[in-house]
Scaffold this active site. Structure first.
Site, PDB file in Angstrom:
ATOM      1  CG  ASP A  76      -0.273  -0.282   2.528  1.00  0.00           C
ATOM      2  OD1 ASP A  76       0.975  -0.237   2.592  1.00  0.00           O
ATOM      3  OD2 ASP A  76      -0.972  -0.555   3.520  1.00  0.00           O
ATOM      4  CG  ASN A 145      -9.617  -0.030  10.819  1.00  0.00           C
ATOM      5  OD1 ASN A 145      -8.696  -0.786  10.511  1.00  0.00           O
ATOM      6  ND2 ASN A 145      -9.956   1.021  10.090  1.00  0.00           N
ATOM      7  CG  HIS A 147      -6.341  -1.311   8.073  1.00  0.00           C
ATOM      8  ND1 HIS A 147      -6.266   0.060   8.110  1.00  0.00           N
ATOM      9  CD2 HIS A 147      -5.142  -1.743   8.542  1.00  0.00           C
ATOM     10  CE1 HIS A 147      -5.081   0.415   8.559  1.00  0.00           C
ATOM     11  NE2 HIS A 147      -4.383  -0.653   8.846  1.00  0.00           N
ATOM     12  CD  GLU A 152      -8.965   2.069   6.580  1.00  0.00           C
ATOM     13  OE1 GLU A 152      -8.830   1.115   7.376  1.00  0.00           O
ATOM     14  OE2 GLU A 152      -8.568   3.220   6.842  1.00  0.00           O
TER      15      GLU A 152
HETATM   16  P1  PGA Z   1       1.056  -0.790  13.156  1.00  0.00           P
HETATM   17  O1  PGA Z   1       0.100  -0.889  11.870  1.00  0.00           O
HETATM   18  O2  PGA Z   1       2.216  -1.664  12.907  1.00  0.00           O
HETATM   19  O3  PGA Z   1       1.418   0.655  13.168  1.00  0.00           O
HETATM   20  O4  PGA Z   1       0.246  -1.205  14.338  1.00  0.00           O
HETATM   21  C1  PGA Z   1      -0.490  -2.073  11.521  1.00  0.00           C
HETATM   22  C2  PGA Z   1      -1.397  -1.828  10.335  1.00  0.00           C
HETATM   23  O5  PGA Z   1      -2.180  -0.866  10.356  1.00  0.00           O
HETATM   24  O6  PGA Z   1      -1.323  -2.602   9.387  1.00  0.00           O
END
Ligand code: PGA
Length: 252
Positions: A76, A145, A147, A152
């Site tokens: 992404d 959340n 994702h 999302e």
């Molecule tokens: P993080 O992100 O490593 O900052 O917890 C995980 C994600 O959103 O894929």
């Protein structure tokens, strides 16, 4: 909507602490790609995989057989940032991993955040995936959340590469990295769940107590786009690596 009929139970490994989490993740990473000639690998940004990248870049730095042949495909990227913007996921991944182990530039495929024609950029990346895929190993983080990549809540399980409007929760998580919510771009490109689910192997990395609830929902809650990560239970070959804090709400 009716859920998929056959569900799978991911292989969940729980590491005692952050060091064990990093070592275990790195060991599975190596085991997954070392049997392949030119593995196509998708990698996440975020703090979660940093320990794994450190182990790979220190303990496995000499494995030229791996790093000269691995093909990296971006998971992404924020949309609309200039080429030298410090928030780019591409730059982040180069700094924390790709440059450190020396993945050849020709083997790195990124989203162009500053693409003038976004629709064309999406087609370019989806075409790359179709022409070079399926992905051999997709390493993923778990959003607060649920994702995966920037898919999302509400993202279809068969979705392809696209531009996604970030949710308030993801913008809040991003603020921890970039200083304020205002500094977090509102849109991001992401490989779709459909393409990710075709990966031959998937590793989901989850650490920290803040992720305990969403990990429990991912593994035990209702399967559907409301929690995108539940798509991982619609196929086999998924390994979850969690530290003890993130596994705190899983039933033994
Ligand atoms: P993080 O992100 O490593 O900052 O917890 C995980 C994600 O959103 O894929």
């Amino acid at each position: 909507m009716t859920g998929p009929s056959a569900l799978f139970v991911p292989d969940v490994r729980i590491a005692a602490d952050q060091a064990a989490f990093s070592e275990l993740s790195a060991a599975f990473f190596i085991a997954s790609i070392e049997k392949l000639k030119a593995p196509l690998v998708v990698l996440p940004t975020g703090n979660t995989p940093l320990g794994m990248y450190d182990v790979l870049a220190t303990q496995y730095a000499g494995r030229r057989d791996l790093w000269d042949n691995m093909r990296f495909l971006a998971l992404d990227e924020y949309a609309g940032l200039a080429r030298n913007d410090s928030r780019l996921f591409s730059g982040w991944l180069c700094r924390v991993f790709l440059d450190r182990v020396g993945i050849p530039a020709a083997n790195r495929t990124f989203f162009q955040s500053d693409a003038a024609n976004r629709a064309q950029e999406i087609v370019r990346m989806e075409t790359f995936l179709n022409d070079n895929g399926p992905v051999d190993l997709a390493v993923l983080g778990l959003g607060a959340n649920g994702h995966l990549g920037m898919n999302e809540p509400g993202s279809p399980f068969d979705g392809s590469t696209r531009l996604i409007t970030l949710t308030p929760e993801t913008i809040k998580s991003g603020a921890a990295y970039w200083g304020s919510e205002a500094a977090v771009p509102r849109e991001a490109y992401s490989l779709g769940l459909g393409g990710l689910l075709k990966a031959k192997e998937i590793m989901l990395l989850v650490n920290g107590a803040a992720k305990a609830g969403i990990l429990a929902e991912t593994l035990n809650g209702a399967v559907g786009p409301a929690i995108p990560a539940t798509c991982l239970r619609t196929r086999g070959g998924v390994r979850v690596i969690a530290d003890r804090d993130a596994a705190g709400k899983l039933t033994p």
